[in-house]
Write a protein that holds these residues in place. Structure first.
Motif, PDB file in Angstrom:
ATOM      1  N   ALA A 322       0.851  -1.157  -0.061  1.00  0.00           N
ATOM      2  CA  ALA A 322      -0.112   0.018   0.148  1.00  0.00           C
ATOM      3  C   ALA A 322       0.916   1.063  -0.183  1.00  0.00           C
ATOM      4  N   GLU A 323       0.398   2.259  -0.531  1.00  0.00           N
ATOM      5  CA  GLU A 323       0.631   3.684  -0.506  1.00  0.00           C
ATOM      6  C   GLU A 323      -0.362   4.484   0.021  1.00  0.00           C
ATOM      7  N   TYR A 324      -0.170   5.428   0.999  1.00  0.00           N
ATOM      8  CA  TYR A 324      -1.214   6.571   1.377  1.00  0.00           C
ATOM      9  C   TYR A 324      -0.514   7.800   0.693  1.00  0.00           C
ATOM     10  N   LEU A 325      -1.641   8.353   0.211  1.00  0.00           N
ATOM     11  CA  LEU A 325      -1.226   9.744  -0.833  1.00  0.00           C
ATOM     12  C   LEU A 325      -1.821  10.817  -0.201  1.00  0.00           C
ATOM     13  N   SER A 326      -1.050  11.937  -0.663  1.00  0.00           N
ATOM     14  CA  SER A 326      -1.432  13.158   0.061  1.00  0.00           C
ATOM     15  C   SER A 326      -2.417  13.834  -0.874  1.00  0.00           C
ATOM     16  N   GLY A 327      -2.750  13.454  -2.217  1.00  0.00           N
ATOM     17  CA  GLY A 327      -3.528  13.616  -3.169  1.00  0.00           C
ATOM     18  C   GLY A 327      -3.586  12.665  -4.274  1.00  0.00           C
ATOM     19  N   PHE A 328      -4.580  13.055  -5.141  1.00  0.00           N
ATOM     20  CA  PHE A 328      -4.700  12.029  -6.538  1.00  0.00           C
ATOM     21  C   PHE A 328      -4.766  12.823  -7.640  1.00  0.00           C
ATOM     22  N   PRO A 329      -3.835  13.466  -8.042  1.00  0.00           N
ATOM     23  CA  PRO A 329      -4.184  14.318  -9.187  1.00  0.00           C
ATOM     24  C   PRO A 329      -4.191  13.564 -10.485  1.00  0.00           C
ATOM     25  N   ASP A 366      -3.403  11.897  18.291  1.00  0.00           N
ATOM     26  CA  ASP A 366      -2.386  11.451  19.283  1.00  0.00           C
ATOM     27  C   ASP A 366      -2.237   9.843  18.928  1.00  0.00           C
ATOM     28  N   TYR A 367      -2.846   9.058  18.404  1.00  0.00           N
ATOM     29  CA  TYR A 367      -2.483   7.813  18.319  1.00  0.00           C
ATOM     30  C   TYR A 367      -1.557   7.665  17.213  1.00  0.00           C
ATOM     31  N   PRO A 368      -1.005   6.410  17.466  1.00  0.00           N
ATOM     32  CA  PRO A 368       0.172   6.033  16.488  1.00  0.00           C
ATOM     33  C   PRO A 368      -0.274   5.532  15.088  1.00  0.00           C
ATOM     34  N   ILE A 369      -1.055   6.435  14.610  1.00  0.00           N
ATOM     35  CA  ILE A 369      -1.694   6.355  13.104  1.00  0.00           C
ATOM     36  C   ILE A 369      -1.218   7.206  12.243  1.00  0.00           C
ATOM     37  N   PRO A 370       0.054   7.434  11.831  1.00  0.00           N
ATOM     38  CA  PRO A 370       0.256   8.650  10.915  1.00  0.00           C
ATOM     39  C   PRO A 370      -0.447   8.725   9.458  1.00  0.00           C
ATOM     40  N   TRP A 371      -1.066   7.878   9.221  1.00  0.00           N
ATOM     41  CA  TRP A 371      -1.590   7.656   7.873  1.00  0.00           C
ATOM     42  C   TRP A 371      -2.933   8.243   7.890  1.00  0.00           C
ATOM     43  N   ARG A 372      -3.553   8.336   8.933  1.00  0.00           N
ATOM     44  CA  ARG A 372      -4.929   8.824   9.016  1.00  0.00           C
ATOM     45  C   ARG A 372      -5.212   9.860   8.217  1.00  0.00           C
ATOM     46  N   SER A 373      -4.443  11.022   8.084  1.00  0.00           N
ATOM     47  CA  SER A 373      -4.481  12.121   7.459  1.00  0.00           C
ATOM     48  C   SER A 373      -4.550  12.278   5.802  1.00  0.00           C
ATOM     49  N   ALA A 374      -4.277  10.939   5.278  1.00  0.00           N
ATOM     50  CA  ALA A 374      -4.009  10.877   3.919  1.00  0.00           C
ATOM     51  C   ALA A 374      -5.493  10.793   3.298  1.00  0.00           C
ATOM     52  N   PRO A 375      -5.925  11.547   2.220  1.00  0.00           N
ATOM     53  CA  PRO A 375      -7.298  11.308   1.528  1.00  0.00           C
ATOM     54  C   PRO A 375      -7.356  10.126   0.844  1.00  0.00           C
ATOM     55  N   TRP A 376      -6.343   9.603   0.241  1.00  0.00           N
ATOM     56  CA  TRP A 376      -6.347   8.430  -0.634  1.00  0.00           C
ATOM     57  C   TRP A 376      -5.472   7.387  -0.272  1.00  0.00           C
ATOM     58  N   SER A 408       3.102   9.982  -2.199  1.00  0.00           N
ATOM     59  CA  SER A 408       3.025   9.450  -1.144  1.00  0.00           C
ATOM     60  C   SER A 408       3.288  10.141   0.067  1.00  0.00           C
ATOM     61  N   THR A 409       2.518  10.098   1.363  1.00  0.00           N
ATOM     62  CA  THR A 409       2.846  10.486   2.381  1.00  0.00           C
ATOM     63  C   THR A 409       4.028   9.949   3.293  1.00  0.00           C
ATOM     64  N   GLY A 410       4.291   8.694   2.967  1.00  0.00           N
ATOM     65  CA  GLY A 410       5.412   7.832   3.325  1.00  0.00           C
ATOM     66  C   GLY A 410       4.867   7.103   4.508  1.00  0.00           C
ATOM     67  N   ALA A 411       3.571   7.581   5.197  1.00  0.00           N
ATOM     68  CA  ALA A 411       3.129   6.732   6.235  1.00  0.00           C
ATOM     69  C   ALA A 411       2.353   5.413   5.654  1.00  0.00           C
ATOM     70  N   VAL A 412       2.009   4.335   6.429  1.00  0.00           N
ATOM     71  CA  VAL A 412       1.364   3.254   5.713  1.00  0.00           C
ATOM     72  C   VAL A 412       0.744   2.418   6.887  1.00  0.00           C
ATOM     73  N   TYR A 413      -0.444   2.058   6.407  1.00  0.00           N
ATOM     74  CA  TYR A 413      -1.326   1.176   7.177  1.00  0.00           C
ATOM     75  C   TYR A 413      -0.798  -0.401   7.275  1.00  0.00           C
ATOM     76  N   LEU A 414      -0.052  -0.900   8.386  1.00  0.00           N
ATOM     77  CA  LEU A 414       0.578  -1.849   8.532  1.00  0.00           C
ATOM     78  C   LEU A 414      -0.059  -3.159   8.265  1.00  0.00           C
ATOM     79  N   GLU A 423      12.139  -0.029   8.119  1.00  0.00           N
ATOM     80  CA  GLU A 423      11.955   1.433   7.706  1.00  0.00           C
ATOM     81  C   GLU A 423      10.412   1.619   7.451  1.00  0.00           C
ATOM     82  N   ARG A 424       9.688   0.572   7.035  1.00  0.00           N
ATOM     83  CA  ARG A 424       8.232   0.398   6.672  1.00  0.00           C
ATOM     84  C   ARG A 424       7.703   0.426   7.972  1.00  0.00           C
ATOM     85  N   VAL A 425       8.064  -0.370   8.749  1.00  0.00           N
ATOM     86  CA  VAL A 425       7.397  -0.407  10.098  1.00  0.00           C
ATOM     87  C   VAL A 425       7.451   0.859  11.009  1.00  0.00           C
TER      88      VAL A 425
END
Length: 460
Positions: A322-329, A366-376, A408-414, A423-425
Motif C-alpha cells: 500500500a501507499e497512502y497519498l497526499s492527493g490523487f491528481p 495522538d494515536y500512532p496512526i500517521p496515515w490517518r490524514s491521507a485522503p487516498w 505518497s505521504t510516506g506513512a502506511v497502514y501496516l 523502515e516501513r514499520v
C-alpha cells in the motif's frame, strides 16, 4: 514434536488447557497450521488451541519454560503469515470467538479469536455496527489493534478509534486490563501498535446505529477507466461521511450479475458504499451512470452481506502492499490506470484505490496512526494460484507502489503490508510514536517474546 519439548512438559500443557494441544502427526495438525496466504507453509512445534483466558496464560508460560518461540494466531489473515512459525508454539485463539453485543450500552465485547463475520452477525439483529474490515474473514483483534480500516470508517472512525477497553495476557502470563483510565499508556499503544504488547483475549468496542446500508458498483471496460477514475475521485472528495468506497480494477468474477462474455476480463469498478438508503448512493453516483457502465450492482444491502461481497478465498498465494497519498491528481490517475492494465492474468488480483478522509482524518491525532490524514490509499492486492506466477506478480505489486510514490505521504497502514523491513514499520507508526511505543514495549514485553508481527524493538 520438536526434540527439545519434553513429553512431561507437553503432558502438563495438555492437562492445563481446556482447549486442545496439537503436535506434528496429530489429526488436525495440518489444518490448524494452514494460513490464509498459500505462499506460507510452516510447521510449528506445538499448537495450543486455547479456549479460555487461562489457557492463553498457561500456553505462554509453557512456551517460555520450553524456550520455544511464541507466535499468536487470531484470524490468521495477515499477508506476512506471522501467526504460524516453524518450530514455535502457536497460541491459537480461534476457539475464543464469542461476541456479546449490548445495544443498550452500544458496546460489543469481542473475544480475541473472533472474525469479522462473528462480530457483524452478532450486531446485525440490533441494526448496529462498528468499523470492520472489508471482508468477513479478517480477525477482529489484529485488525483493530493495527488501526482498522473499513467501509464505515469515514462515518464511525477507524476500528481502533472505537476501542474502549482490552484484556491482555502479558509475556509473563499475567492478566492486564487497560482502558483510558487504567494503564492508559498501554491503551494508547493498542491504538495502532498491534500485537506487540501481549495477547488480546477480549476487546470492548463502541457500536453505532446502522439502520440501513447500500452499495453501488458500476463496472466499466478498461478503455473508459481514466475518465471513470477521475469522476469517482471528484465525487469522493465531495461525498458526505456516510459514503465510503473507491475504485477497484480486477478480472470480472463468474457471478450472476456479470455478463458471460466479460467473465475473466479486466474491468474497472467504481464502488461507493453508503450508511443510508440506496437512493442516496444512486444520486451520488449519477455522473458515473452518465458514463454508461457495462453492468452494475446498485442495491440496499445488509451490512453482513456487504462484508462478504469481495471475500477472498483462503489458500491462494497472496502478496499485498500500500501507499497512502497526499492527493490523487490527474497524473496519478493516468499512472494508476496504466499499471492496472498490466494486472497479471489470469489471477484474482485487485488494484484498489480507497477513499479516506471523513472521521478517519478527524480522529484522535495522538494515536500512532500517521496515515490517518491521507485522503487516498492505493492498495495492490495480488492473489493467484500458480507458484510459477510468483515473480511477475510480486514485481507488479512493487511497480504499483513505485508508480504512485511521488504522491505518497510516506506513512502506511501496516495491516495492508507484509514484511517490508524496519523502515516501513517505523513509517507505519511514525518515528516519534515508535520511540514512545518502544518504551511501552519495554515495560510489558522487555524480552520481545511477541516479535512475530510488525515488530517494535523494546527500548533499552
Amino acid at each position: 514434536m520438536a526434540p527439545h519439548v519434553s513429553e512431561s512438559a507437553l503432558a502438563g500443557l495438555v492437562e492445563d488447557l481446556a482447549g486442545e494441544v496439537l503436535v506434528p502427526g496429530d489429526p488436525g495438525y495440518d489444518g490448524a497450521r494452514a494460513l490464509h496466504n498459500g505462499m506460507i507453509d510452516r510447521r510449528p512445534a506445538v499448537i495450543a488451541q486455547c479456549a479460555t483466558q487461562a489457557d492463553v496464560s498457561n500456553a505462554i508460560l509453557f512456551g517460555r519454560e520450553a524456550e520455544l518461540p511464541i507466535a499468536v494466531r487470531g484470524g490468521g489473515h495477515s499477508v506476512a503469515g506471522t501467526s504460524v512459525v516453524d518450530g514455535a508454539l502457536v497460541v491459537d485463539l480461534r476457539r475464543m470467538h464469542a461476541v456479546v453485543a449490548d445495544p443498550e450500552n452500544m458496546t460489543a465485547r469481542v473475544e480475541g479469536g473472533a472474525l469479522m463475520s462473528h462480530l457483524d452477525h452478532a450486531c446485525q439483529p440490533f441494526h448496529v455496527a462498528t468499523t470492520g474490515g472489508r471482508v468477513s474473514t479478517t480477525g477482529v483483534g489484529g485488525f483493530t489493534l493495527g488501526g482498522g480500516s473499513g467501509w464505515l470508517e469515514r462515518k464511525f472512525g477507524l476500528a481502533c478509534d472505537n476501542l474502549l477497553a482490552a484484556e491482555l495476557i502479558t509475556a509473563e502470563g499475567k492478566h492486564v486490563h487497560t482502558d483510558a483510565e487504567e494503564n492508559p499508556e498501554l491503551f494508547w499503544a493498542l491504538h495502532g501498535g498491534g500485537g506487540n504488547f501481549g495477547v488480546a483475549t477480549s476487546l470492548t468496542l463502541r457500536l453505532h446505529k446502522l439502520p440501513e446500508m447500500s452499495v453501488a458498483m458500476l463496472f466499466f471496460l478498461p478503455e473508459s477507466a481514466p475518465e471513470v477514475v477521475r469522476t469517482a475521485r471528484d465525487l469522493g472528495e465531495s461525498a458526505p461521511d456516510e459514503v465510503g468506497g473507491g475504485v477497484i480494477y480486477f478480472p470480472a468474477p463468474p457471478e450472476p450479475f456479470v455478463p458471460e462474455h466479460l467473465v475473466g476480463k479486466l474491468v474497472c469498478a467504481a464502488m461507493f458504499t453508503c450508511a443510508g438508503p440506496v437512493a442516496e448512493v444512486r444520486e451520488l453516483a449519477a455522473p458515473l451512470f452518465a458514463l454508461k457502465p457495462a453492468f452494475e450492482v446498485v442495491t440496499n444491502i445488509a451490512y453482513t452481506d456487504l462484508q462478504c461481497m469481495i471475500d477472498d478465498p483462503p489458500g491462494l498465494r497472496n502478496y499485498w502492499s500500500a501507499e497512502y497519498l497526499s492527493g490523487f491528481p490527474d497524473e496519478a490517475v493516468d499512472v494508476f490506470c496504466a499499471r492496472a492494465e498490466q494486472i497479471p492474468m489470469p489471477t484474482a488480483t485487485q488494484q484498489v484505490l480507497f477513499l479516506m478522509g471523513g472521521a478517519v482524518a478527524a480522529g484522535p491525532a495522538d494515536y500512532p496512526i500517521p496515515w490517518r490524514s491521507a485522503p487516498w490509499a492505493v492498495h495492490p492486492f495480488a492473489t493467484w494460484e500458480n507458484p510459477a506466477d510468483d515473480e511477475r506478480t510480486v514485481q507488479w505489486v512493487r511497480d504499483v507502489r513505485a508508480d504512485v510514490r511521488p504522491w505518497s505521504t510516506g506513512a502506511v497502514y501496516l495491516n495492508f503490508i507484509g514484511s517490508e523491513g524496519e523502515e516501513r514499520v517505523v513509517a507505519g507508526f511514525g518515528a516519534e510514536n515508535y520511540r514512545r511505543l518502544a518504551a511501552v514495549k519495554a515495560e510489558y514485553d522487555p524480552d520481545n517474546v511477541f516479535r512475530f508481527n510488525h515488530n517494535i524493538t523494546p527500548a533499552a
